[in-house]
Design an enzyme around this catalytic site. Structure first.
Site, PDB file in Angstrom:
ATOM      1  N   ASP B  25       0.838  -1.201   0.000  1.00  0.00           N
ATOM      2  CA  ASP B  25       0.000   0.000   0.000  1.00  0.00           C
ATOM      3  C   ASP B  25       0.871   1.249   0.000  1.00  0.00           C
ATOM      4  OD1 ASP B  25      -2.314  -1.431   0.156  1.00  0.00           O
ATOM      5  OD2 ASP B  25      -2.931  -0.708   2.135  1.00  0.00           O
ATOM      6  N   LYS B  82      -7.813   1.030  -5.282  1.00  0.00           N
ATOM      7  CA  LYS B  82      -9.028   0.521  -4.653  1.00  0.00           C
ATOM      8  C   LYS B  82     -10.257   1.299  -5.099  1.00  0.00           C
ATOM      9  CE  LYS B  82      -6.804  -0.922  -0.306  1.00  0.00           C
ATOM     10  NZ  LYS B  82      -6.968  -2.391  -0.314  1.00  0.00           N
ATOM     11  N   ARG B 166      -7.080 -20.206   6.906  1.00  0.00           N
ATOM     12  CA  ARG B 166      -7.361 -21.571   7.393  1.00  0.00           C
ATOM     13  C   ARG B 166      -8.771 -22.000   7.017  1.00  0.00           C
ATOM     14  NH1 ARG B 166      -3.685 -24.387  10.179  1.00  0.00           N
ATOM     15  NH2 ARG B 166      -2.178 -23.310  11.504  1.00  0.00           N
TER      16      ARG B 166
END
Lengths: 192, 295
Positions: B25, B82, B166
């Site tokens: 960023d 973005k 996960r």
């Protein structure tokens, strides 16, 4: 035939699979010790500036230049930039192992990326059109006398060879067609 | 491969080139230059880094055009920017500007609380955040060419990115052992198209690259998410909110490449100063969470 793929960053997994489709086997190379184990090396697509930093930081840059003076190398896109004699837009250092002048991002930005079907040059050994995937690709502006052009696009060389080395500005690893990788495997077999 | 028409192959192709790397960023040309010199594979142009958006509040929008232009002129690596969730006209502006990738991002204030951008209509590739497999597949169905975990942006806390990665990996593994008829029910549960669910069941991975973002602040954080299955990382506030942006950026690049090599990770971590201040995500009120934006 131990083929390595430089795995610092980029589409190295796609190359490993492409070597498999061409009937060979490839391993990832990230360190000097892993490079010592290889008989040939593929430098994949990715960001040439990033690879350059990591090669320098890990003491791989000189190692790789020396490797290329004895063993076959195959560079695609960023790999082509690293292997060239001269790089422009912006200028950056390169291994100067293949006699090429290369201009980075010469087609424009991502929106100008494209897939085209190209008819190989006569005598290239490639039979029938090759699908070429160009992603923020460089253009080869000039080739030295020792370089043979196998495919052109809009007049510019996009697949070339010089002795045991092979260079593509497009990404044969992102297609199902294994012919370009097979050319490299033949070179590796011949150099062994 | 399914879904891989020519346009999508080019979009996914650029994501392939970013694998094993770090997207950073940046808010101006100076930071972009630091990121490029440190070995970033791409930069993400935005008005304020997530930590500042969190602190200052207000509506967070697409970055000012002159800032994005300045960054595009500064670096030779890809530039992403973005757009707000559902704000397809911000995305059109970014496409006209020729940015290389658009992040339809929960870090900005959502513009539409029901619909995401129909990303298939664009030539510019999109990346979208996801916390679980259903969300990832919905975004892919809308045309996203890259998925990233949402994590909790601007928190400096890796816990949410770990949870997301996960979850996605586990849900994919579970699909691979289900029968055809079970996949139909699963597709309803995931609220995702059946053909995408079938593709994941067969291949055990997403049909587009799977990156990690949201809370990565150290080289070890980057290596951790790579170990868990990320194919590359995004670092937001972690670099320019630390006391040592240049060293830290270089160290995170090295750690992402050598995520399997503890000795190299040690070398990367050796010279680091103090990282960005972190937030305990569990103590954040629900309304302050960025990850719950998107549907």
């Amino acid at each position: 035939m131990r083929i390595g793929v430089l795995a610092l960053q980029g589409d190295f997994e796609a190359h490993r699979k492409a070597v498999g489709r061409a009937g060979g086997e490839a391993r990832q190379v990230r360190t000097q010790a892993e490079l010592d184990q290889a008989d040939a090396l593929i430098i994949p697509g990715g960001e040439s500036t990033t690879m350059l930093k990591l090669l320098r930081a890990e003491g791989l840059y000189e190692k790789l230049a020396e490797f290329g003076r004895r063993k076959p190398l195959f560079g695609t896109c960023a790999g082509a930039i690293l292997l060239a004699r001269e790089v422009a837009s912006p200028a950056q250092e390169s291994l100067s192992l293949v006699d090429l002048e290369v201009e980075r991002n010469a087609y424009g930005r991502q929106i100008d990326s494209r897939i085209v079907r190209l008819e190989p040059e006569a005598g290239s050994g490639l039979d029938g059109p090759v699908e070429a995937v160009f992603i923020r690709a460089p253009v080869i502006r000039a080739v030295g006398p020792g370089v043979r052009v196998l495919i052109r696009y809009q007049g510019d060389p996009v697949l070339v060879e010089q002795d045991r080395h092979l260079v593509a500005t497009f990404h044969p690893e992102l297609t199902e067609d294994a012919r370009v990788h097979r050319i490299f495997l033949d070179k590796v077999a011949k150099a062994a | 491969m399914m879904y891989l028409d020519e346009q999508l192959r080019l979009k996914v192709g650029l994501a392939e080139m970013l694998k094993g790397g770090v997207v950073m960023d940046v808010t101006n040309a100076e930071q972009a230059s630091i990121a490029e010199k440190a070995g970033a594979t791409a930069v993400m142009a935005l008005e304020r880094v997530p930590a500042d958006i969190r602190k200052e509040g207000g509506v967070a929008r697409m970055a000012p055009i002159n800032k994005i232009r300045e960054i595009m002129a500064e670096v030779s690596i890809p530039v992403m920017a973005k757009a707000r969730i559902g704000h397809f006209m911000e995305a059109r502006v970014l496409e006209a500007l020729k940015v290389d990738y658009i992040d339809e991002s929960e870090v900005l204030t959502p513009a539409d609380e029901e619909h995401h951008i129909d990303k298939r209509k664009f030539k510019t590739p999109f990346v979208c955040g996801a916390r679980n497999l259903g969300e990832a597949l919905r975004r892919i169905a809308e045309g996203a060419a890259m998925i990233r975990t949402k994590g909790e942006a601007g928190s400096g806390n890796i816990v949410e990115a770990v949870r997301n990665m996960r979850t996605i990996v586990k849900e994919m593994k579970q699909l691979t052992v289900l029968g055809e008829e079970e996949l139909v029910a699963e597709s309803k549960k995931l609220q995702a198209p059946l053909e995408l669910v079938q593709w994941v069941a067969k291949n055990g991975k997403l049909p587009v690259p799977n990156f990690s973002a949201g809370g990565i602040a150290t080289p070890a954080d980057a290596a951790l998410v790579m170990q868990l299955g990320a194919e590359a990382v995004f670092v937001g506030s972690g670099i320019f909110k630390s006391q040592d942006p240049e060293t830290r950026a270089r160290a995170i690049v090295k750690a992402t490449t050598y995520y399997n090599d503890p000795q190299k990770l040690l070398e990367a971590s050796e010279e680091l100063g103090i990282g960005m201040p972190g937030i305990d995500v569990a103590k954040l009120p629900e309304a302050e969470l960025l990850q719950t934006r998107g549907w």
